[in-house]
Design a protein around this motif. Structure first.
Motif, PDB file in Angstrom:
ATOM      1  N   ASN A  58      -5.856  -5.119  -1.001  1.00 12.98           N
ATOM      2  CA  ASN A  58      -7.122  -4.560  -0.540  1.00 12.98           C
ATOM      3  C   ASN A  58      -7.473  -5.000   0.862  1.00 12.98           C
ATOM      4  O   ASN A  58      -8.131  -4.292   1.606  1.00 12.98           O
ATOM      5  N   TYR A 114      -5.504  -1.667   3.748  1.00 16.79           N
ATOM      6  CA  TYR A 114      -4.573  -0.853   2.979  1.00 16.79           C
ATOM      7  C   TYR A 114      -5.028  -0.798   1.521  1.00 16.79           C
ATOM      8  O   TYR A 114      -5.529  -1.771   0.977  1.00 16.79           O
ATOM      9  N   SER A 115      -4.800   0.322   0.887  1.00 17.11           N
ATOM     10  CA  SER A 115      -5.168   0.469  -0.510  1.00 17.11           C
ATOM     11  C   SER A 115      -4.086  -0.120  -1.398  1.00 17.11           C
ATOM     12  O   SER A 115      -3.025  -0.526  -0.938  1.00 17.11           O
ATOM     13  N   GLY A 148       0.835  -1.190   0.000  1.00 14.05           N
ATOM     14  CA  GLY A 148       0.000   0.000   0.000  1.00 14.05           C
ATOM     15  C   GLY A 148       0.874   1.246   0.000  1.00 14.05           C
ATOM     16  O   GLY A 148       2.100   1.185  -0.008  1.00 14.05           O
TER      17      GLY A 148
END
Length: 619
Positions: A244, A286-287, A215
């Motif tokens: 994700n 987390y992206s 991320g």
């Protein structure tokens, strides 16, 4: 005595027959060899292609697992520490394995080299030569940014990550950001370092230092990242691995404690075991990771640059070389990436790899050269072909393109397209690969146009395997064994210019329903310009074959010789030649004699006309 003319004529016939038979077989084997290359290609190369990885699979795989467990432990603590540890503010330190991990939580201003000198005075040390040595792990949490940049007025920043037989350290962002920023005149260098040998760590068997972002965002400029990583993409060197969802996990027992004298290390606060016992796992989301990289060099890493679960990755004006596996890898779920003016060379396997589920990637103006397998590998096949344990979709991937690039001297293919859809290879230059472009594994809607393909060792362009389809148009192909090869696939082969071909300009084999071959200009000196005798379903239209000259093999000579009238004239000529030679030999070895010696007047054989009385007198 036997007639020498008959003997020589017989010998001539025997030699001619043997030569014709030899070249008929030779031409047959040549054709079969080319076909066998396409048929046995995967089996002959195997799953391990290119140069073999030099490390220890068993040991390194265990080290990768240990690193995953360490990071899970760190983020489990981080997810609850701020709320459950009284008075905790700012960075802190955790015991992990045989060393420590320095955790950098969120704050408004970036953490810098100066901050690291204060937070880890014993683990981040500047040596007399100006290089910095880091001997403990660093983790950057969401909202934090670690900036490793050259100081104002400095000539460079040389950061070395301790990596020896006993242990290695890593720099990992768990949702945070990392900036590695040099300038044109003051670059940043990050490398592994074995203090016991006073040199970079070249051995991967016991692990090696690495940088990873899970991320967050990575920014690199005017930086060199070298001699990092081992075994996996996640630990391969510089890894951009967004995700994700991350499921925290708390080990049953805390990691081994360092030696007692290290417990009182100065700088960031060390959390005690008692404080950690009150913490419980909490979900952390987390992206995907993003990155901007320019003017960078990735050299001698396990993987040059590795990305997965990433978007908006931009790489430009960068060089990747000497990787132990692949150069640049876009592994899973990478979208909207742009790789421009980047060179990937002398890597053990592929120069550029676009894995399954990677879409919307542009390779423009790149160079893939001298790699152990392919210059570029694109795999657009589905992640699953049916129902599966985790419900993975069965869709195919694509929308990737390669434009304006150079792919040369790669040991296998310039570009391999394995499955996928809506793929474009346009305006590129291919030189001296085994095969220029290969389309297989049911890849469809592939456009190969406007490329220059020079001196490929086998096929310039090959479309094969059931379900594969491509448009091959307006390409300039020179100096290949076969220009365009289509087997059990469909292709529209139009408006291409082929020159210097040594076997077939265009070959169709097997079931090629829907294939069109028209409007091509084919020149060369080979067997047959367009060979479709062992194919079904294709249509060969009008093509310009005026520049094609069949190869003068002994098979053709034999076919010419054994035409009835030609054979008779050759035998008669041989007989006349043999007769003339044998007659001349007799003239040279005998004496000169009158050809009319046996045809003299009778008077010369008698005493002439005499009177009777003269007869008596003479007696």
């Amino acid at each position: 005595m036997r007639n020498p003319a008959i003997i020589i004529s017989a010998l001539f016939l025997v030699v001619a027959a043997l030569a014709a038979g030899f070249f008929v077989v030779g031409d047959f084997l040549k054709e079969k060899d080319v076909d066998a290359f396409g048929r046995n290609e995967i089996a002959s190369n195997g799953n391990v292609q290119g140069e073999l990885y030099p490390g220890d699979p068993r040991t390194e795989a265990r080290l990768v697992q240990r690193e995953d467990e360490r990071l899970i432990y760190v983020r489990t603590v981080a997810s609850a520490a701020r709320w459950r540890v009284d008075g905790l503010k700012g960075p802190y330190r955790l015991r992990t394995d045989s060393t420590f991990t320095l955790v950098l939580p969120a704050r408004e201003t970036p953490y810098t080299v100066a901050d690291l000198l204060q937070l880890a005075p014993k683990a981040f040390v500047r040596h007399p030569g100006g290089a910095y040595l880091l001997s403990e792990n660093i983790v950057v949490l969401p909202g934090a940014n670690l900036s490793l940049a050259t100081a104002k007025g400095a000539k460079s920043l040389d950061l070395r990550l301790e990596s020896s037989a006993g242990s290695f350290v890593s720099l990992v962002a768990l949702g945070g950001s990392v900036t590695i920023a040099g300038t044109k005149d003051a670059k940043v260098s990050i490398t592994s370092w074995d203090s016991t040998k006073a040199s970079p760590d070249f051995e991967t068997r016991d692990g090696r230092s690495y940088i990873r972002l899970i991320g967050g965002h990575a920014k690199l400029s005017h930086a060199r990242v070298a001699n990092l990583g081992f075994w996996s993409g996640n630990t391969g060197g510089l890894s951009l691995t967004g995700t994700n969802t991350i499921s925290p996990f708390k080990p049953a027992a805390p990691p081994p404690k360092p030696a007692p004298q290290d417990a009182a290390i100065a700088g960031a606060r060390l959390l005690s075991d008692k404080q950690l016992e009150t913490l419980h796992p909490a979900d952390e989301d987390y992206s995907v990771v993003t990155a901007g990289i320019d003017n960078a060099v990735f050299e001698n890493n396990a993987f040059g640059l590795f990305a997965a679960n990433a978007r908006d990755v931009a790489v430009q004006d960068t060089a990747i070389r000497g990787s132990l596996v692949d150069g640049l890898v876009l592994h899973r779920f990478v979208t909207n990436a742009a790789i421009t003016r980047t060179t990937s060379s002398n890597n053990a396997v592929d120069g550029f790899t676009l894995g399954r589920s990677t879409t919307g990637v542009v390779l423009d103006g790149v160079t893939a050269q001298d790699n152990g397998r392919n210059g570029v590998s694109l795999d657009g096949r589905p992640l699953s072909d049916g129902p599966n344990a985790v419900g993975t979709a069965v869709e195919i991937y694509g929308r990737n393109r390669i434009t304006g690039s150079t792919l040369k001297d790669n040991r296998r293919y310039g570009v391999e397209i394995s499955g996928g859809a809506r793929l474009r290879v346009a305006g590129n230059t291919f030189e001296k690969n085994q095969v220029g472009v290969v389309v297989n594994h049911a890849a469809r809607d592939v456009v190969i146009t406007g490329n220059k393909l020079r001196h490929q060792k086998e096929h310039a362009i090959a479309i094969r395997e059931a379900g594969a389809s491509a448009v091959v148009s307006k390409n300039l192909i020179t100096g290949a064994d076969t220009g365009v090869y289509v087997r059990n696939a469909r292709a529209d082969v139009t408006a291409n210019r082929l020159a210097g071909i040594s076997n077939h300009g265009i070959t169709l084999r097997g079931r090629v329903a829907g294939t069109q071959v028209a409007g091509n200009t084919v020149s060369g000196y080979g067997s047959i310009a367009i060979w479709a005798e062992e194919s079904a379903g294709g249509a060969v239209g009008e093509n310009n074959l005026l520049g094609w000259q069949p190869e003068y093999t002994l098979q053709r000579v034999a076919n010419f010789v054994f035409q009835p009238l030609t054979f008779v004239w050759l035998v008669l000529g041989a007989l006349l030649l043999v007769t003339a030679l044998s007659g001349g030999r007799r003239r040279r070895t005998g004496t000169i004699r009158n050809p009319y010696a046996e045809r003299v007047p009778l008077t010369s054989l008698s005493k002439g006309i005499l009177a009777p009385e003269e007869i008596g007198e003479r007696e």
